[in-house]
Design an enzyme around this catalytic site. Structure first.
Site, mmCIF file in Angstrom:
data_model
loop_
_atom_site.group_PDB
_atom_site.id
_atom_site.type_symbol
_atom_site.label_atom_id
_atom_site.label_comp_id
_atom_site.label_asym_id
_atom_site.label_seq_id
_atom_site.Cartn_x
_atom_site.Cartn_y
_atom_site.Cartn_z
ATOM 1 N N CYS A 162 -61.176 -6.844 29.748
ATOM 2 C CA CYS A 162 -61.646 -6.699 28.362
ATOM 3 C C CYS A 162 -60.745 -7.352 27.319
ATOM 4 O O CYS A 162 -61.195 -8.203 26.545
ATOM 5 C CB CYS A 162 -61.778 -5.218 28.008
ATOM 6 S SG CYS A 162 -62.818 -4.293 29.133
ATOM 7 N N HIS A 198 -60.347 -5.623 21.554
ATOM 8 C CA HIS A 198 -59.856 -4.561 22.414
ATOM 9 C C HIS A 198 -58.946 -3.679 21.563
ATOM 10 O O HIS A 198 -58.126 -4.192 20.811
ATOM 11 C CB HIS A 198 -59.101 -5.139 23.610
ATOM 12 C CG HIS A 198 -58.809 -4.112 24.650
ATOM 13 N ND1 HIS A 198 -59.754 -3.714 25.568
ATOM 14 C CD2 HIS A 198 -57.717 -3.360 24.876
ATOM 15 C CE1 HIS A 198 -59.230 -2.768 26.336
ATOM 16 N NE2 HIS A 198 -58.008 -2.537 25.942
#
Ligand SMILES: *[C@@H]1O[C@H](CO)[C@@H](O)[C@H](O)[C@H]1NC(C)=O
Ligand SMILES: *[C@@H]1O[C@H](CO)[C@@H](O)[C@H](O)[C@H]1NC(C)=O
Ligand SMILES: *[C@@H]1O[C@H](CO)[C@@H](O)[C@H](O)[C@H]1NC(C)=O
Ligand SMILES: *[C@@H]1O[C@H](CO)[C@@H](O)[C@H](O)[C@H]1NC(C)=O
Ligand SMILES: *[C@@H]1O[C@H](CO)[C@@H](O)[C@H](O)[C@H]1NC(C)=O
Ligand SMILES: *[C@@H]1O[C@H](CO)[C@@H](O)[C@H](O)[C@H]1NC(C)=O
Ligand SMILES: *[C@@H]1O[C@H](CO)[C@@H](O)[C@H](O)[C@H]1NC(C)=O
Length: 548
Positions: free
Chosen positions: A85, A139
């Site tokens: 991610c 993120h």
């Protein structure tokens, strides 16, 4: 401030711009000129491979995303730069590859670690857009300096759903009647803390913002990051009804291929930490997971996709209701894919197609679909349970290879903003440049496959040759090997080479392993031809391209 943001908020945006010294006085006339520009709704799913109806998946029910696809140009072969991610999001939001963001794990902020790179939302903000973030776009944590890169990237502080803090709470009912922190977690939403789930809250907030944004003079970029189908696979239990267990097959290749180099294998440690998986007493690193539990994981992944699809459906329906579908570009993508048992692997953390390939589609009013006429519904909500799921045209598919670093320049070209320059070889000091290419040309319905982008790149780091507890997510200091992967028509080629994390340098003379897959006969990437003498020349050619 984001809770009661209105005209006053817009004023505050101006003030905060000035306060943060970002409003270049020379940019002011530009700001005015942007009036009448199209808006952007940028939807990002978490850990979503293209297991969607519009990508030909025979099982998954995703009628709302399929409806969007039917009015979009859909990229069949789009790839993330790293199947994790944080690195993927930082990469596509800055249009720089992980080698240049110097982010392979979740422990640094690019502005400190690598360079003061301008992000996609920041660039639009500099050009007069109101930029807003809902849910997981950057993120979270140190990767975006605990602020989602606010105020650089966003006009107002980003919104996070309050219930995301229960991500790992013991809320999943087990067969023993007790509550656990399970991987497989269908829930009764009414019984959940705050009686809701994060993605439902994000949809509500995004719709609330759309209503506010409707009246603003300046164009907006609204980025909405959904948390599903990321694990835990927690979703409203009624979605299970869409996927009878006896209709869920195992992966076509659930066994670990004999010629798979151990360094290429990711031991899915995040799954093993969940209570229900722990109870299976699986052996490390190869498992395997019993067949019946594999079916449960696949069933819940698909159900989580359908749940996320309903959120997308409600959001797009609101775009219609606010009469914004005629002047809002919609982009839908994901940060990377997820293995569902292919080659005996689960989760992300690898260079295989199942982990790096993502959905990517662009709806551009008047271009990928005719402008809606007044009152016309472009995106009426489709209920997967009750509506006759109409057979929708799949949208125009492009099979050209594209990468998520292409998003930034592509959106600039669509919006007719100056394209960021192409990055020079060493670009750490350059704030604004791109390592991608605009693929806006392919949004033209008449586009041919000329100028085809043939080669796309991904990478994944490892601490060691053999799978160990930190193989999936090594900290920077523990990275000793980097797997560089090139995907072109016909092949995927990956070279695992020595990597010095203190100098951020790869040593292509120190080859730890290699992989070559021939997609024509081996689309699942199971038969490694790296050591096959008949392919020595192909290996040589692709290896040379990789080093470039
Ligand atoms: C980084 O870029 C931002 C936005 O352009 C600017 O405000 C800031 O001063 C820069 N920081 C450094 C350390 O150059
Ligand atoms: C990161 O956040 C800290 C604390 O809010 C702040 O002092 C620092 O300036 C931020 N870093 C950058 C590069 O903006
Ligand atoms: C796993 O190990 C525990 C403790 O040894 C045992 O009680 C349990 O039955 C085992 N479970 C399975 C599925 O084998
Ligand atoms: C979009 O539709 C609304 C409602 O029909 C209309 O007022 C507006 O002018 C249209 N905008 C564009 C750019 O066509
Ligand atoms: C696409 O090609 C058709 C047939 O040549 C032409 O009529 C149409 O105007 C073209 N559309 C665009 C957007 O270029
Ligand atoms: C990495 O580079 C540093 C600095 O050049 C050097 O001191 C170190 O020995 C290198 N590490 C490895 C494993 O080669
Ligand atoms: C690169 O790897 C080769 C082969 O292992 C080794 O001989 C060489 O010293 C390495 N170079 C650096 C800079 O570490």
């Amino acid at each position: 401030m984001n809770r009661k943001w209105g005209i006053g908020g817009v004023l505050m945006v101006f003030i905060s711009w000035a306060a943060y010294g970002q409003l270049d006085p020379n940019a002011a006339p530009d700001f005015v000129r942007q009036k009448g520009k199209m808006n952007v709704l940028f939807i990002i799913a978490d850990d979503l491979r293209p297991s969607l109806g519009c990508y030909g998946d025979p099982i998954v029910k995703s009628p709302n995303i399929d409806q969007l696809a039917s009015k979009s140009i859909v990229f069949k072969n789009a790839f993330a730069q790293q199947a994790l991610c944080g690195p993927s999001r930082t990469s596509f939001l800055t249009s720089r590859r992980p080698d240049i963001t110097r982010l392979f794990d979740h422990s640094s902020y690019w502005r400190v670690q690598a360079g003061n790179y301008t992000t996609l939302p920041q660039y639009l903000k500099m050009h007069g857009y109101l930029t807003l973030s809902v849910g997981k776009v950057f993120h979270p944590g140190i990767v975006s300096n605990h602020t989602d890169d606010y105020p650089y990237s966003w006009s107002i502080p980003p919104f996070h759903p309050s219930t995301q803090k229960y991500k790992n709470a013991k809320v999943c009912k087990g067969p023993d009647g007790q509550k656990h922190a399970n991987l497989v977690c269908p829930v009764d939403v009414e019984e959940m803390p705050e009686h809701t789930l994060p993605d439902i809250q994000s949809t509500e907030e995004a719709i609330r913002l759309l209503k506010k944004l409707k009246g603003t003079e300046n164009p907006f970029l609204l980025a909405v990051g959904y948390h599903k189908p990321h694990i835990p696979l927690k979703y409203p239990q009624e979605f299970l009804k869409l996927y009878p267990r006896d209709k869920i097959p195992l992966a076509p290749d659930p066994k670990i291929p004999p010629k798979l180099p151990p360094v290429a294998y990711n031991p899915w440690t995040d799954l093993r930490k969940r209570d229900d998986v722990m109870a299976l007493n699986l052996s490390f690193p190869y498992g395997p997971i019993p067949d019946d539990f594999q079916v449960l994981i696949r069933q819940s992944y698909f159900a989580a996709v359908s749940y996320m699809d309903t959120q997308v459906g409600q959001l797009l329906n609101a775009l219609d209701e606010q009469e914004l579908a005629n002047n809002t570009i919609v982009i839908f993508t994901a940060d990377h894919g997820w293995s569902l048992g292919e080659h005996g692997e689960w989760a992300k953390y690898s260079n295989f197609d199942v982990a790096t390939r993502v959905p990517l589609m662009f709806y551009v009013p008047g271009k990928t679909a005719a402008f809606p006429h007044p009152g016309q519904r472009m995106f009426p909500f489709i209920n997967s349970f009750t509506d006759e799921v109409r057979s929708l045209p799949p949208g125009l598919m492009r099979d050209v290879n594209v990468e998520l670093v292409d998003l930034f320049p592509t959106l600039c070209e669509i919006l007719k903003l100056p394209l960021p320059p192409v990055c020079p070889p060493s670009s750490f000091h350059v704030e604004l440049c791109t390592e991608g290419n605009s693929v806006a040309y392919y949004l033209n319905p008449n586009a041919s496959s000329r100028n085809r982008q043939l080669f796309v790149y991904s990478q994944y780091p490892r601490p060691a040759d053999k799978p160990q507890m930190n193989s999936d997510l090594p900290l920077l200091k523990d990275i000793h090997i980097m797997g560089y992967s090139i995907r072109c028509d016909g092949y995927r080629y990956t070279e695992w080479v020595g990597y010095n994390a203190s100098t951020f340098s790869a040593n292509f003379s120190a080859i730890h392993a290699g992989e070559l897959y021939l997609h024509k006969t081996d689309p699942g990437e199971d038969n490694n031809l790296y050591n096959n003498i008949a392919f020595a020349e192909v290996v040589q050619k692709l290896s040379a391209l990789l080093k470039k």
